[in-house]
Write a protein that holds these residues in place. Structure first.
Motif, short mmCIF file in Angstrom:
data_model
loop_
_atom_site.label_atom_id
_atom_site.label_comp_id
_atom_site.label_asym_id
_atom_site.label_seq_id
_atom_site.Cartn_x
_atom_site.Cartn_y
_atom_site.Cartn_z
N VAL A 11 0.84 -1.20 0.00
CA VAL A 11 0.00 0.00 0.00
C VAL A 11 0.88 1.25 0.00
O VAL A 11 1.81 1.35 0.79
N GLU A 51 2.50 -2.18 4.74
CA GLU A 51 2.11 -3.60 4.60
C GLU A 51 0.62 -3.68 4.25
O GLU A 51 -0.19 -2.95 4.81
N ASN A 75 -11.41 4.56 -5.72
CA ASN A 75 -11.70 5.00 -4.35
C ASN A 75 -12.41 6.35 -4.39
O ASN A 75 -12.11 7.20 -5.23
N ILE A 100 -5.80 1.45 9.93
CA ILE A 100 -5.34 1.92 8.62
C ILE A 100 -5.26 3.44 8.58
O ILE A 100 -4.46 3.98 7.84
N GLU A 101 -6.06 4.11 9.36
CA GLU A 101 -5.90 5.56 9.45
C GLU A 101 -6.60 6.08 10.69
O GLU A 101 -7.54 5.47 11.19
#
Ligand code: AMP
Ligand code: GLY
Length: 416
Positions: free
Chosen positions: A142, A187, A225, A283-284
């Motif tokens: 990513v 990752e 996205n 992830i965020e």
């Protein structure tokens, strides 16, 4: 109380509507808001989000009790710092704390320092070094622009070629401007996503019910996205144990970590999570309510949002209670979104079984017309996700949606 909301999208519409429903609240102003909000009695203020001086003057003149900031950009521009310096109450993180969203590298540092589970990563400002690292790690991998990129600065590369292409676009072609001068290579995490939001006051964390966004433009998670095409809550396939772990090891650890870092956080902390085989991983982080998550989470709040925020601002314990009802929200977007899209379409009138939260709409000589990518969101509650879905989709099928598109599968993952 009279309240001021900063922002103009569907998220701010949902927040403002919820606040106005409080018996303690007489007026809700929204800067700049959008004309669709007027249907719900929200008053529009024609002052730009970045015009802090005039917003401060407005808040003082109107006797605003406190201000709530919806989007990340004004938070990162220091609107909270400026309001506080002017002696005004405001709910949201200051500029230093908003960096948990404003810089992926800052967020990663907070996570690493506090053993918060997240994907392994490396940050790069050197293009050749980034390419070498990606080649060493291989795909899937990513690639993320370090700064803000309106939800579009992330490439989940399934092949090495895609990964190298993304690095080139961000670092040498400057597709996201300065946001891509630094990239984070991460990752790839496999598992189902969910959004966990909380009210935070320094070390104190009050979690909300979880929800799930749909980031891809088209059905079955295909296409590019987007900012988010719909959401639902609850998310029954995510276990209560998974959520409890996330509250303890992620949200509470982050709030404490921000204190230790000298950047205490007050406001809404949003964790975007993946439920992996090893538990929840981040992830965020965002420093604000999610859009469209807010439009399905707040309808389930049965206690008083204005009271909750007022309690947090005044160091009282807030009371959070939630309904057992399910909520489903489907975004109606302009054809073409997230690329260049149609504008000027008429706004359909929906039946009374659903709530409509407006976003990309404008006033065209007294008529509300479509003007943005995500135009509006249609939401309904019911006993089950399936029943809420039925209400939303039958309302959508009953109107003319020429020039628009929407996903037909919002919530469907919960049945698999
Ligand atoms: P973000 O803007 O960071 O939320 O990323 C956008 C989307 O990319 C997320 O909603 C995920 O679907 C996906 N994504 C981001 N990071 C990862 C990761 N480490 N592994 C797998 N998917 C990811
Ligand atoms: N729905 C994703 C976000 O608000 O960032």
């Amino acid at each position: 109380m009279k309240l001021l909301i900063i922002g103009s999208g569907g998220r701010e519409h949902a927040i403002a509507k919820n606040l106005l429903a409080s018996p303690k609240v007489t007026d809700v102003y929204c800067a700049k808001g959008n004309p669709g909000m007027k249907n719900d009695g929200i008053q529009l203020v024609d002052i730009a989000e970045d015009d802090h001086a005039n917003l401060i003057t407005f808040a003082k003149e109107k006797g605003i009790a406190w201000t709530f900031v919806g989007p990340e950009v004004p938070l990162l521009n220091g609107i909270v710092d400026d309001f506080q310096a002017a002696g005004l109450d405001v709910f949201g993180p200051n500029k230093a704390a908003a960096m948990i969203e404003g810089s992926k590298e800052f967020a990663k540092k907070i996570m690493v320092d506090n053993q918060i589970p997240t994907a392994d990563y490396e940050a790069f400002t050197d293009y050749e070094a980034a390419c070498a690292y990606v080649k060493e790690k291989g795909a899937p991998i990513v690639i993320k622009a370090d700064g803000l990129a309106a939800g579009k600065g992330v490439t989940v590369a399934m092949t090495l070629e895609e990964a190298l292409q993304a690095l080139k676009e961000m670092m040498t072609d400057h597709r996201f401007g300065e946001s891509g001068d630094k990239v984070v290579v991460e990752e790839f995490l496999a598992g189902e996503e969910f959004s966990l939001l909380a009210f935070v006051k320094n070390e104190k964390v009050y979690p909300m019910v979880i929800s799930q966004d749909h980031k891809r433009a088209y059905d079955n998670d295909e296409g590019p996205n987007t900012g988010g095409m719909g959401a639902y809550s609850p998310v029954p396939q995510i276990s209560a144990a998974m959520v409890d772990t996330a509250v303890e090891k992620i949200l509470k650890a982050a709030a404490l970590g921000m204190m230790k870092n000298g950047t205490p956080f007050t406001g809404i902390l949003y964790a975007g999570l993946i439920a992996t085989e090893d538990g929840p991983k981040v992830i965020e982080f965002n420093a604000r309510f999610g859009d469209p998550e807010t439009q399905v989470v707040l309808p389930r709040l049965t206690s008083d949002l204005a009271q909750i925020i007022d309690d947090l601002l005044n160091d009282r314990e807030p009371d959070l209670t939630w309904s057992e009802q399910a909520s489903v929200g489907v975004v109606v977007a302009a054809e073409g979104y997230p690329n260049s899209y149609q504008k000027g379409m008429a706004i359909p009138t929906f039946n009374e079984q659903v709530n409509v939260y407006y976003a990309g709409v404008t006033d065209d000589q007294g008529t509300t017309k479509a003007s943005g990518g995500r135009v509006l969101l249609v939401e309904a509650e019911a006993k089950t996700i399936e029943a809420a879905q039925k209400k939303v989709y039958s309302a959508l099928e009953a109107v003319d949606t020429t020039g628009y598109f929407y996903r037909k599968d919002i919530g469907a993952k919960s049945f698999k």
